[in-house]
Write a protein that holds these residues in place. Structure first.
Motif, PDB file in Angstrom:
ATOM      1  N   GLY A 189      13.694  16.627  14.374  1.00 37.07           N
ATOM      2  CA  GLY A 189      13.174  16.039  13.140  1.00 37.07           C
ATOM      3  C   GLY A 189      13.746  14.670  12.850  1.00 37.07           C
ATOM      4  O   GLY A 189      13.174  13.915  12.075  1.00 37.07           O
TER       5      GLY A 189
ATOM      6  N   TYR B 211      14.595  10.754  13.830  1.00 39.19           N
ATOM      7  CA  TYR B 211      13.985   9.777  14.727  1.00 39.19           C
ATOM      8  C   TYR B 211      14.664   9.894  16.090  1.00 39.19           C
ATOM      9  O   TYR B 211      15.861  10.200  16.191  1.00 39.19           O
TER      10      TYR B 211
ATOM     11  N   ALA C 183       9.503   5.758  16.356  1.00 42.87           N
ATOM     12  CA  ALA C 183       8.508   6.757  15.933  1.00 42.87           C
ATOM     13  C   ALA C 183       7.688   7.250  17.118  1.00 42.87           C
ATOM     14  O   ALA C 183       7.417   6.507  18.066  1.00 42.87           O
ATOM     15  N   GLU C 184       7.267   8.503  17.017  1.00 45.62           N
ATOM     16  CA  GLU C 184       6.550   9.160  18.102  1.00 45.62           C
ATOM     17  C   GLU C 184       5.093   8.678  18.229  1.00 45.62           C
ATOM     18  O   GLU C 184       4.581   8.432  19.332  1.00 45.62           O
TER      19      GLU C 184
ATOM     20  N   ALA D 124       0.817   5.169   0.841  1.00 45.69           N
ATOM     21  CA  ALA D 124       0.053   6.263   1.472  1.00 45.69           C
ATOM     22  C   ALA D 124       0.810   7.556   1.165  1.00 45.69           C
ATOM     23  O   ALA D 124       0.782   8.046   0.039  1.00 45.69           O
ATOM     24  N   GLY D 125       1.544   8.100   2.131  1.00 46.25           N
ATOM     25  CA  GLY D 125       2.319   9.319   1.860  1.00 46.25           C
ATOM     26  C   GLY D 125       3.620   9.043   1.120  1.00 46.25           C
ATOM     27  O   GLY D 125       4.214   9.946   0.529  1.00 46.25           O
ATOM     28  N   GLY D 126       4.067   7.809   1.173  1.00 46.72           N
ATOM     29  CA  GLY D 126       5.277   7.409   0.446  1.00 46.72           C
ATOM     30  C   GLY D 126       6.577   7.880   1.076  1.00 46.72           C
ATOM     31  O   GLY D 126       7.646   7.653   0.517  1.00 46.72           O
ATOM     32  N   GLN D 127       6.521   8.488   2.241  1.00 41.45           N
ATOM     33  CA  GLN D 127       7.737   9.099   2.814  1.00 41.45           C
ATOM     34  C   GLN D 127       8.690   8.078   3.411  1.00 41.45           C
ATOM     35  O   GLN D 127       9.878   8.356   3.579  1.00 41.45           O
ATOM     36  N   SER D 128       8.192   6.898   3.702  1.00 43.55           N
ATOM     37  CA  SER D 128       9.068   5.803   4.132  1.00 43.55           C
ATOM     38  C   SER D 128       9.186   4.758   3.033  1.00 43.55           C
ATOM     39  O   SER D 128      10.263   4.224   2.797  1.00 43.55           O
ATOM     40  N   LEU D 129       8.071   4.489   2.365  1.00 42.85           N
ATOM     41  CA  LEU D 129       8.075   3.426   1.347  1.00 42.85           C
ATOM     42  C   LEU D 129       8.936   3.814   0.142  1.00 42.85           C
ATOM     43  O   LEU D 129       9.737   2.998  -0.342  1.00 42.85           O
TER      44      LEU D 129
ATOM     45  N   LEU E  80      -5.325  -0.318   7.062  1.00 40.23           N
ATOM     46  CA  LEU E  80      -5.600   0.454   8.280  1.00 40.23           C
ATOM     47  C   LEU E  80      -6.517   1.601   7.896  1.00 40.23           C
ATOM     48  O   LEU E  80      -6.212   2.375   6.980  1.00 40.23           O
TER      49      LEU E  80
ATOM     50  N   ALA F 203       9.744  14.043  11.902  1.00 43.24           N
ATOM     51  CA  ALA F 203      10.441  14.469  10.680  1.00 43.24           C
ATOM     52  C   ALA F 203      10.437  15.994  10.525  1.00 43.24           C
ATOM     53  O   ALA F 203      10.535  16.735  11.507  1.00 43.24           O
TER      54      ALA F 203
ATOM     55  N   ILE G 241       0.855  -1.187   0.000  1.00 44.56           N
ATOM     56  CA  ILE G 241       0.000   0.000   0.000  1.00 44.56           C
ATOM     57  C   ILE G 241       0.889   1.233   0.000  1.00 44.56           C
ATOM     58  O   ILE G 241       1.859   1.310   0.748  1.00 44.56           O
TER      59      ILE G 241
ATOM     60  N   GLY H 185       3.458  12.777   4.522  1.00 45.27           N
ATOM     61  CA  GLY H 185       3.335  11.585   5.374  1.00 45.27           C
ATOM     62  C   GLY H 185       1.980  11.546   6.062  1.00 45.27           C
ATOM     63  O   GLY H 185       1.390  12.579   6.373  1.00 45.27           O
ATOM     64  N   THR H 186       1.499  10.338   6.310  1.00 44.69           N
ATOM     65  CA  THR H 186       0.155  10.189   6.884  1.00 44.69           C
ATOM     66  C   THR H 186       0.208   9.585   8.284  1.00 44.69           C
ATOM     67  O   THR H 186       1.141   8.849   8.633  1.00 44.69           O
TER      68      THR H 186
ATOM     69  N   ILE I 107       8.135  16.578   4.934  1.00 48.68           N
ATOM     70  CA  ILE I 107       7.719  15.177   5.096  1.00 48.68           C
ATOM     71  C   ILE I 107       6.342  15.118   5.754  1.00 48.68           C
ATOM     72  O   ILE I 107       5.490  14.312   5.385  1.00 48.68           O
TER      73      ILE I 107
HETATM   74  C1  LIG Z   1      14.104  12.084   6.463  1.00 50.92           C
HETATM   75  C2  LIG Z   1      12.940  11.437   7.170  1.00 50.92           C
HETATM   76  C3  LIG Z   1      12.805  11.618   8.528  1.00 50.92           C
HETATM   77  C4  LIG Z   1      11.733  11.025   9.207  1.00 50.92           C
HETATM   78  N1  LIG Z   1      11.639  11.224  10.560  1.00 50.92           N
HETATM   79  C5  LIG Z   1      10.622  10.661  11.221  1.00 50.92           C
HETATM   80  C6  LIG Z   1      10.486  10.838  12.638  1.00 50.92           C
HETATM   81  O1  LIG Z   1      11.283  11.526  13.295  1.00 50.92           O
HETATM   82  N2  LIG Z   1       9.459  10.214  13.252  1.00 50.92           N
HETATM   83  C7  LIG Z   1       8.544   9.446  12.548  1.00 50.92           C
HETATM   84  O2  LIG Z   1       7.630   8.911  13.157  1.00 50.92           O
HETATM   85  N3  LIG Z   1       8.635   9.305  11.238  1.00 50.92           N
HETATM   86  C8  LIG Z   1       9.634   9.870  10.540  1.00 50.92           C
HETATM   87  N4  LIG Z   1       9.727   9.695   9.194  1.00 50.92           N
HETATM   88  C9  LIG Z   1       8.703   8.873   8.500  1.00 50.92           C
HETATM   89  C10 LIG Z   1       7.464   9.699   8.156  1.00 50.92           C
HETATM   90  O3  LIG Z   1       6.800  10.073   9.330  1.00 50.92           O
HETATM   91  C11 LIG Z   1       6.485   8.879   7.287  1.00 50.92           C
HETATM   92  O4  LIG Z   1       5.509   9.729   6.862  1.00 50.92           O
HETATM   93  C12 LIG Z   1       5.776   7.724   7.965  1.00 50.92           C
HETATM   94  O5  LIG Z   1       6.640   6.871   8.600  1.00 50.92           O
HETATM   95  C13 LIG Z   1       5.047   6.839   6.977  1.00 50.92           C
HETATM   96  O6  LIG Z   1       3.941   7.490   6.519  1.00 50.92           O
HETATM   97  P1  LIG Z   1       3.617   7.524   4.983  1.00 50.92           P
HETATM   98  O7  LIG Z   1       2.211   7.995   4.860  1.00 50.92           O
HETATM   99  O8  LIG Z   1       4.664   8.270   4.263  1.00 50.92           O
HETATM  100  O9  LIG Z   1       3.631   5.950   4.613  1.00 50.92           O
HETATM  101  P2  LIG Z   1       4.233   5.184   3.361  1.00 50.92           P
HETATM  102  O10 LIG Z   1       5.668   5.461   3.214  1.00 50.92           O
HETATM  103  O11 LIG Z   1       3.342   5.379   2.186  1.00 50.92           O
HETATM  104  O12 LIG Z   1       4.016   3.671   3.886  1.00 50.92           O
HETATM  105  C14 LIG Z   1       4.771   3.173   4.975  1.00 50.92           C
HETATM  106  C15 LIG Z   1       4.371   1.705   5.204  1.00 50.92           C
HETATM  107  O13 LIG Z   1       3.069   1.633   5.778  1.00 50.92           O
HETATM  108  C16 LIG Z   1       2.181   0.904   4.924  1.00 50.92           C
HETATM  109  N5  LIG Z   1       0.886   1.632   4.972  1.00 50.92           N
HETATM  110  C17 LIG Z   1       0.721   2.970   4.822  1.00 50.92           C
HETATM  111  N6  LIG Z   1      -0.574   3.303   5.002  1.00 50.92           N
HETATM  112  C18 LIG Z   1      -1.236   2.130   5.246  1.00 50.92           C
HETATM  113  C19 LIG Z   1      -2.595   1.827   5.527  1.00 50.92           C
HETATM  114  N7  LIG Z   1      -3.556   2.777   5.606  1.00 50.92           N
HETATM  115  N8  LIG Z   1      -2.937   0.528   5.741  1.00 50.92           N
HETATM  116  C20 LIG Z   1      -1.975  -0.445   5.701  1.00 50.92           C
HETATM  117  N9  LIG Z   1      -0.660  -0.207   5.461  1.00 50.92           N
HETATM  118  C21 LIG Z   1      -0.302   1.066   5.227  1.00 50.92           C
HETATM  119  C22 LIG Z   1       2.837   0.920   3.554  1.00 50.92           C
HETATM  120  O14 LIG Z   1       2.462  -0.190   2.767  1.00 50.92           O
HETATM  121  C23 LIG Z   1       4.301   0.877   3.914  1.00 50.92           C
HETATM  122  O15 LIG Z   1       4.696  -0.441   4.217  1.00 50.92           O
HETATM  123  C24 LIG Z   1      10.772  10.266   8.492  1.00 50.92           C
HETATM  124  C25 LIG Z   1      10.891  10.097   7.111  1.00 50.92           C
HETATM  125  C26 LIG Z   1      11.962  10.670   6.440  1.00 50.92           C
HETATM  126  C27 LIG Z   1      12.067  10.475   4.953  1.00 50.92           C
END
Ligand SMILES: Cc1cc2nc3c(=O)[nH]c(=O)nc-3n(C[C@H](O)[C@H](O)[C@H](O)COP(=O)(O)OP(=O)(O)OC[C@H]3O[C@@H](n4cnc5c(N)ncnc54)[C@H](O)[C@@H]3O)c2cc1C
Length: 286
Positions: free
Chosen positions: A191, A193, A123-124, A32-37, A167, A102, A30, A110-111, A106
């Motif tokens: 910002g 982790y 993560a917080e 979502a925001g793509g910020q980790s994936l 989720l 972050a 899946i 991010g979601t 981001i």
């Molecule tokens: C430089 C950097 C610093 C960061 N620092 C922090 C930090 O300090 N603290 C912190 O908490 N995060 C941090 N992050 C991560 C950020 O908060 C992401 O937004 C978050 O971890 C994932 O959210 P996303 O929407 O981008 O998910 P995605 O990257 O799209 O997905 C992450 C994972 O979750 C799964 N997923 C997403 N949504 C769903 C759903 N609804 N149902 C089932 N599975 C799902 C995806 O399949 C994937 O495996 C950082 C990221 C970066 C790039």
């Protein structure tokens, strides 16, 4: 680096999401925001055959408040949570913590659900969800189920979400007037982790902590509740002596790993420091 080739599907409904997740099984992710994936794909830490982009699904977005709960849809962006007056009023712990997630760019993408589903131990938001007694709604082809936050996180990047699951939302109980929360973390830079962090919530009645919830992050493979420390504090006030006792109890509650971030002794020391700060914050306006 560039990601391995993948198919991309933008889905408009949960039904379509289940179709795609079924079609590709363990080879689907899946988006979502793509910020980790997306960084994981770019570094080829993950090479799924298919990305299922759920961003168009409106029912997964938004913040709503009822008599008993505050509900945050999984696709709600961190930035929206950060700006929400309802979150500031009813979930001050989340309002405080999200500023540490972050950086603004981001948080714009991010979601909330992405952070919960990813389950990074540093993560917080997962720790805050545990401290606040949140419940997560998960949908699959066969129906919906609800999982309590303290049962949802199974280990590093491991949760109750199974293949085919989405989720949908996090639901938080509304706090009563005596409820207080506090949050602190130590990171190399704002910002990043956390090295170690602590999310706390308690009722505070005439200076006494009732049912304190003290949940650490960055110090285990999932959010870690300091249950011995909390039991010792329950019903009593915050003083130098009670802080010291709670700090000492952390040796029983926490078992920090030895990793590149630091030694167990170093992390336990930081946890003790955070415990003192957070307990003082909890009773600061009493
Ligand atoms: C430089 C950097 C610093 C960061 N620092 C922090 C930090 O300090 N603290 C912190 O908490 N995060 C941090 N992050 C991560 C950020 O908060 C992401 O937004 C978050 O971890 C994932 O959210 P996303 O929407 O981008 O998910 P995605 O990257 O799209 O997905 C992450 C994972 O979750 C799964 N997923 C997403 N949504 C769903 C759903 N609804 N149902 C089932 N599975 C799902 C995806 O399949 C994937 O495996 C950082 C990221 C970066 C790039």
């Amino acid at each position: 680096m560039k990601p391995a080739p993948f198919s991309y599907f933008r889905v408009a409904t949960l039904g379509e999401t289940f179709d795609r997740l079924e079609e590709f099984g363990q080879d689907a992710r899946i988006l979502a925001g793509g910020q980790s994936l997306v960084p994981a794909l770019a570094m080829r830490l993950s090479a799924p055959e298919a990305l299922v982009d759920i961003n168009p699904i409106g029912e997964l977005r938004g913040i709503s408040v009822t008599d008993r709960h505050i509900r945050i849809g999984a696709l709600t962006r961190h930035a929206e949570v950060e700006r929400s007056a309802e979150v500031a009023r009813h979930l001050p712990l989340i309002a405080e913590a999200i500023k540490f997630v972050a950086h603004p760019a981001i948080r714009n993408r991010g979601t909330f659900g992405g952070s919960i589903a990813l389950a990074d131990p540093a993560a917080e938001l997962p720790a805050c969800a545990c401290a606040l007694g949140a419940r997560f709604e998960i949908a699959s082809r066969t129906g919906r189920r609800v999982v309590a936050a303290d049962e949802f996180f199974h280990g590093m990047f491991e949760t109750s979400i199974e293949d085919g699951d989405v989720l949908v939302a996090a639901e938080f109980p509304r706090a009563n007037g005596n409820s207080r929360s506090a949050f602190a973390e130590l990171a190399r830079r704002h910002g990043d982790y956390a090295i170690v962090g602590l999310a706390a919530q308690a009722s505070v009645e005439r200076g006494a902590l009732i049912d304190p919830q003290l949940v650490f992050f960055g110090i285990g493979d999932r959010p870690v509740a300091a249950r011995t420390a909390a039991a010792g504090l329950n019903g009593g006030g915050v003083s130098d002596a009670s802080i010291k006792a709670a700090q000492d109890a952390l040796a029983a509650d926490l078992d920090p790993p030895n990793d590149l971030v630091g030694s167990p002794e170093f992390k336990l020391h930081l946890a003790r420091v955070l415990m003192g700060r957070v307990l003082r914050q909890l009773v600061a306006d009493q």
